[in-house]
Scaffold this motif. Sequence first.
Motif, PDB file in Angstrom:
ATOM      1  N   LEU A 227     -21.239   0.441   3.765  1.00  0.00           N
ATOM      2  CA  LEU A 227     -22.488   1.091   4.156  1.00  0.00           C
ATOM      3  C   LEU A 227     -22.292   2.589   4.354  1.00  0.00           C
ATOM      4  O   LEU A 227     -23.132   3.394   3.936  1.00  0.00           O
ATOM      5  CB  LEU A 227     -23.026   0.453   5.441  1.00  0.00           C
ATOM      6  CG  LEU A 227     -23.602  -0.962   5.315  1.00  0.00           C
ATOM      7  CD1 LEU A 227     -24.068  -1.463   6.680  1.00  0.00           C
ATOM      8  CD2 LEU A 227     -24.762  -0.993   4.326  1.00  0.00           C
ATOM      9  N   ALA A 231     -24.092   5.308   2.016  1.00  0.00           N
ATOM     10  CA  ALA A 231     -25.028   6.270   2.601  1.00  0.00           C
ATOM     11  C   ALA A 231     -24.604   7.702   2.325  1.00  0.00           C
ATOM     12  O   ALA A 231     -25.433   8.571   2.019  1.00  0.00           O
ATOM     13  CB  ALA A 231     -25.135   6.028   4.104  1.00  0.00           C
ATOM     14  N   TYR A 234     -25.374   8.613  -1.326  1.00  0.00           N
ATOM     15  CA  TYR A 234     -26.802   8.864  -1.573  1.00  0.00           C
ATOM     16  C   TYR A 234     -27.222  10.211  -0.993  1.00  0.00           C
ATOM     17  O   TYR A 234     -27.901  10.994  -1.667  1.00  0.00           O
ATOM     18  CB  TYR A 234     -27.643   7.747  -0.960  1.00  0.00           C
ATOM     19  CG  TYR A 234     -29.129   8.007  -1.083  1.00  0.00           C
ATOM     20  CD1 TYR A 234     -29.788   7.813  -2.296  1.00  0.00           C
ATOM     21  CD2 TYR A 234     -29.861   8.475   0.005  1.00  0.00           C
ATOM     22  CE1 TYR A 234     -31.144   8.075  -2.421  1.00  0.00           C
ATOM     23  CE2 TYR A 234     -31.218   8.733  -0.107  1.00  0.00           C
ATOM     24  CZ  TYR A 234     -31.848   8.536  -1.328  1.00  0.00           C
ATOM     25  OH  TYR A 234     -33.189   8.807  -1.445  1.00  0.00           O
ATOM     26  N   LEU A 235     -26.809  10.478   0.247  1.00  0.00           N
ATOM     27  CA  LEU A 235     -27.230  11.727   0.879  1.00  0.00           C
ATOM     28  C   LEU A 235     -26.645  12.947   0.178  1.00  0.00           C
ATOM     29  O   LEU A 235     -27.310  13.988   0.071  1.00  0.00           O
ATOM     30  CB  LEU A 235     -26.812  11.726   2.353  1.00  0.00           C
ATOM     31  CG  LEU A 235     -27.560  10.747   3.272  1.00  0.00           C
ATOM     32  CD1 LEU A 235     -26.929  10.731   4.652  1.00  0.00           C
ATOM     33  CD2 LEU A 235     -29.027  11.112   3.362  1.00  0.00           C
ATOM     34  N   THR A 245     -34.425  14.432   4.630  1.00  0.00           N
ATOM     35  CA  THR A 245     -32.968  14.427   4.482  1.00  0.00           C
ATOM     36  C   THR A 245     -32.298  15.218   5.596  1.00  0.00           C
ATOM     37  O   THR A 245     -31.280  14.780   6.154  1.00  0.00           O
ATOM     38  CB  THR A 245     -32.584  15.009   3.114  1.00  0.00           C
ATOM     39  OG1 THR A 245     -33.265  14.306   2.087  1.00  0.00           O
ATOM     40  CG2 THR A 245     -31.087  14.895   2.896  1.00  0.00           C
ATOM     41  N   ILE A 248     -32.342  13.171   8.741  1.00  0.00           N
ATOM     42  CA  ILE A 248     -31.340  12.102   8.710  1.00  0.00           C
ATOM     43  C   ILE A 248     -29.952  12.671   8.988  1.00  0.00           C
ATOM     44  O   ILE A 248     -29.160  12.098   9.756  1.00  0.00           O
ATOM     45  CB  ILE A 248     -31.374  11.384   7.353  1.00  0.00           C
ATOM     46  CG1 ILE A 248     -32.687  10.620   7.195  1.00  0.00           C
ATOM     47  CG2 ILE A 248     -30.188  10.430   7.219  1.00  0.00           C
ATOM     48  CD1 ILE A 248     -32.871   9.984   5.831  1.00  0.00           C
ATOM     49  N   ILE A 252     -27.465  11.654  12.078  1.00  0.00           N
ATOM     50  CA  ILE A 252     -26.118  11.101  11.856  1.00  0.00           C
ATOM     51  C   ILE A 252     -25.091  11.879  12.669  1.00  0.00           C
ATOM     52  O   ILE A 252     -24.192  11.297  13.302  1.00  0.00           O
ATOM     53  CB  ILE A 252     -25.786  11.123  10.354  1.00  0.00           C
ATOM     54  CG1 ILE A 252     -26.623  10.085   9.613  1.00  0.00           C
ATOM     55  CG2 ILE A 252     -24.297  10.850  10.133  1.00  0.00           C
ATOM     56  CD1 ILE A 252     -26.458  10.135   8.117  1.00  0.00           C
ATOM     57  N   ILE A 298     -19.545   8.234   7.424  1.00  0.00           N
ATOM     58  CA  ILE A 298     -20.505   8.996   6.611  1.00  0.00           C
ATOM     59  C   ILE A 298     -20.137  10.477   6.593  1.00  0.00           C
ATOM     60  O   ILE A 298     -20.117  11.119   5.532  1.00  0.00           O
ATOM     61  CB  ILE A 298     -21.936   8.789   7.152  1.00  0.00           C
ATOM     62  CG1 ILE A 298     -22.376   7.340   6.956  1.00  0.00           C
ATOM     63  CG2 ILE A 298     -22.912   9.731   6.457  1.00  0.00           C
ATOM     64  CD1 ILE A 298     -23.710   7.004   7.583  1.00  0.00           C
TER      65      ILE A 298
END
Length: 428
Positions: A227, A231, A234-235, A245, A248, A252, A298
């Motif tokens: 995950l 993630a 994608y970001l 974005t 997000i 994070i 991430i």
Amino acid sequence: MTETPVTSEMRAARLRAGLKRRYAREGRFRLYGLLAIGVAVGFLLLLLGRIIEQGHTAFYTHTVTVPVYMDPARVDRAYPQGTNFELLVAEQQLARMGVADDAQGTKAAAMRSLFSSELKFAAAARIQGNPNLVGQTVPIAAPVSDDADLYFKHEISRATPADQRRLSDEQISWLDRMKASGLVATHFNSGLFTKGDSTEPELAGVLGAVVGSALMLVVTALIAIPLGVGAALYLEEFAPRGRITDLIEVNINNLAAVPSIIYGLLGLALFINWMHLPRASPLVGGLVLALMALPTIIIATRSSLKAVPPSIREAALAMGASKTQTVFQHTLPLAMPGVMTGAIISMAHALGETAPLLLIGMVSFIPGIPHSLGEPTGALPSLVYIWENASERAFHERTAAAILVLLAFMIVMNAAAIFLRRRFERRW
């Protein structure tokens, strides 16, 4: 008044004085840096030294081997577990030492307290394996009690006032006589690594907690790493730049700074109270730790992806590769050392967390070793917490030993992260 003309010699002197002051400041700065490093290393060595000093005695233990006459009148062949072997051994040992018991059996009780309860299980197992031993004298080996073990480790001294120690002068004399007669042996405490938790310190081990921590890390890795990497990909590579974005990304970064106890409260409310998953199980523990590790993975993955030169992407696209092919066949493989490093470090961080585990029930006494993700279990951090709060003094040395085991796991994981990064890292 006329001004004194500035000569070249004066300018040179001022320049030399300025350079001297600058070099002096740089020297002091280096000295302050070395001093700070020295203080930090000193505190680290002090901490490790104190832990090793307190915990090294837990890695060896003492076992007593006593000859036991399996009295046919008191030992049941069919059901040896029902025999009071502890009293039988205590009475026979007192008789060998020439000590007469009183009517209340006080001395027998005092002698019994010098042996671990493992003695009765060892004797019952011998009779159950061979009933013909009844009527014979059989040597039975078992650990001594926690107080007797501490005495042999010089943690309890005869010089201490009697009202301040749990062993009487007479019990200490019995221990000295047993050791002098060769009944007591010192050996490596393998039970510390092969047994689960116990209410008796001399029988307690870390295996159950180690297995529980390993199962939790498996769940954490299977959930958090895919995950987190997905993630981040994608970001960093696919998400359009905009307010959503940016929001997000900010959240994070904020989640990475949230105290771990908050994740424990979230796990208690979500996984236990709402989803009704087994309390104190590796499954719940792994899910909670996965939530906590996700932001770190991430962030580390995005940093690794940013470190890949844009020319790699541009060259792949110029050769006709699609965006997805560029990311998964070129960008991600080159960023993999940083991704693996971030994942391992986040796993090591999760391994040492205590607060979220306590909130999901891993503070209870769990003697067994888990065999599935749904069974109640402990973990190394929670075991340290439980043992340190135990009243028996012998648990304190095992607390330090458990800390050393936990530190060893974390050092191995961090060393693996460093090795992988240096092994696969590329310089651009």
